[in-house]
Design an enzyme around this catalytic site. Structure first.
Site: not given
Ligand code: LLP
Length: 433
Positions: A249, A292, A331, A362, A391
């Site tokens: 996150g 991450p 996104r 389209c 993503y």
């Molecule tokens: N762990 C779990 C259980 C998760 O659900 C996620 C992301 C992560 C780790 C990794 O999180 P990060 O470090 O990437 O923030 N499609 C969306 C983001 C969805 C995130 C889903 N879970 C976007 O494009 O912003």
């Protein structure tokens, strides 16, 4: 440097990534194309690993959340860098296996693992399941007992933190589709069932509070709640939880308006806080796992497009249309996520032209950004959208039957294809005529 170290402008006035001229890359590999600087990904892995082992403990482990960017080569990089990985589907597991990723370092996530997923993952020897709910716990326990094995698991717990509203809504995410909430008593219930379930070894707990978070505070809040819950588990069940996975996150800078974040100090801050919580709750400091995704890969990449038209609707807006769009980067259409864009072959000209960047689908919502300030463009120019490593490719689709772009990795002055460009044959391969 533009936004991140890897993006620069050379003496031809062209945008570069990892020192390589993006105009030349566009000529060589065609457009649209995802370009990734491998050194950025490797350095980010090293930063996480170093900070986690230095500030938490020797055995702390960052997992790469591979949903952010998934193809065989990325698992190879993660393995070489000593990371674990988080997989969320049979497809991700299959790709990890294809790359020879060590199965014992895989954490298998997902709120609805099918019977087949469970079997496939166990066949593969996946080290840890992150169990989401009671149904899954029962199914996994049944499968493990039938095989005569003991499966290591974590339980996904909802601490009730909404990182985007902070303390205001402490029970914020209790209604999430993921995990079991502490405040409803369901978390303690699933812990008790897991402790006594056959074929299961409860190693620890997992929580994930959200994505694109720049403050350490919500992570500390979540950790505080989780540590107190671990202490309650010890009291109520006489059971020592040995591992705590704090999810992913941490945020990434997409535009000049976003803050920069030093991951190493963010991890140190988290570690300092969590150690005091463990001490004050009288529990042994658990082994910490981080997960991450975005912060490992987003800033390594950009997407190259070719400009097809510039349309000025006098008194309204200017559109620059490119040969990609929501199928390769959904996104903006999904979340109105903001990006930085440049005309790669005019990168040193002033970015004073206000334009909306349109894709070629389209659909009017097929945009990569609205009212962005960019260099004046014309048909044939190369347009780059920065910070698309996370993503984008992993969320790409074949909408309008557009083939997905290739993934090109650059490293130390060399560029190689990591994922080939899809062909029309590829996208019709499963059509039955
Ligand atoms: N762990 C779990 C259980 C998760 O659900 C996620 C992301 C992560 C780790 C990794 O999180 P990060 O470090 O990437 O923030 N499609 C969306 C983001 C969805 C995130 C889903 N879970 C976007 O494009 O912003």
């Amino acid at each position: 440097m533009i936004i991140h170290e890897t993006f620069n402008i050379n003496d031809k006035g062209h945008l570069t990534i990892g020192g390589m001229d993006t105009v030349e890359l566009a000529e060589k590999f065609g457009t649209p194309a995802y370009i990734l600087d491998e050194n950025v990904i490797r350095n980010n892995c090293r930063t996480y690993l170093k900070a986690a082992t230095e500030h938490f403990s020797e055995d702390a482990l960052p997992l790469y959340a591979s949903k952010a960017l998934c193809f065989a080569g990325i698992y190879k990089i993660a393995a070489e860098e000593g990371m674990g990985v988080d997989c969320v589907s049979g497809g991700e597991l299959y790709t990890a296996r294809l790359a020879g990723f060590p199965a014992e370092k895989i954490y298998f996530h997902g709120n609805n693992k099918t019977d087949r997923d469970i079997k496939d993952a166990m066949d593969m020897g996946v080290g840890t399941f992150v169990v989401d709910n009671l149904d899954e716990l029962e199914a996994l326990s049944g499968e493990a007992s039938a095989r005569g094995v003991v499966q290591r698991i974590l339980l996904r717990i909802t601490p009730g933190i909404d990182p985007h509203t902070h303390r205001a809504v402490v029970t914020g995410n209790v209604d999430s589709k993921f995990g079991s909430a502490i405040v409803t008593g369901q978390a303690m219930e699933i812990v008790k069932k897991a402790i006594s379930a056959k074929g299961i070894r409860l190693a620890g707990l997992h929580c994930h509070i959200g994505s694109q978070i720049f403050d350490v505070e919500p992570f500390a809040e979540a950790a505080d709640i989780m540590i107190r819950f671990i202490a309650d588990t010890k009291k109520e069940c006489s059971y020592e939880i040995e591992e705590l996975n704090l999810g992913g996150g941490l945020g990434v800078r997409y535009t000049e308006d976003d803050p920069t974040i030093d991951y190493s100090s963010a991890i140190k801050n988290m570690a300092d806080i969590i150690k005091t919580y463990a001490l004050s709750n009288g529990i042994k400091m658990p082994r910490i796992i981080l997960e991450p995704g975005r912060s490992l890969v987003a800033a390594s990449g950009l997407t190259l497009y070719t400009v097809g038209s510039v349309k000025e609707i006098t008194g309204f807006k200017n559109y620059i249309s490119v040969d990609g769009g929501m199928p390769d980067n959904p996104r903006y259409a999904l979340y109105q996520s903001r990006y930085t864009a440049l005309i790669a072959n005019r990168a040193s000209e002033p970015a004073d032209y206000k334009a909306t960047i349109a894709g070629r689908c389209c659909e009017s919502g097929d945009l990569l950004g609205e009212d962005m300030l960019i260099q004046k463009a014309k048909r044939g120019d190369t347009l780059a959208v920065l910070v698309t490593g996370a993503y984008n490719y992993s969320m790409a689709s074949n909408y309008n039957r557009l083939p997905r772009p290739p993934v090109i990795m650059v490293k130390d002055g060399e560029a190689r294809v990591a994922v080939k460009r899809e062909t029309y044959e590829d996208i019709t391969a499963n059509d039955v005529i």
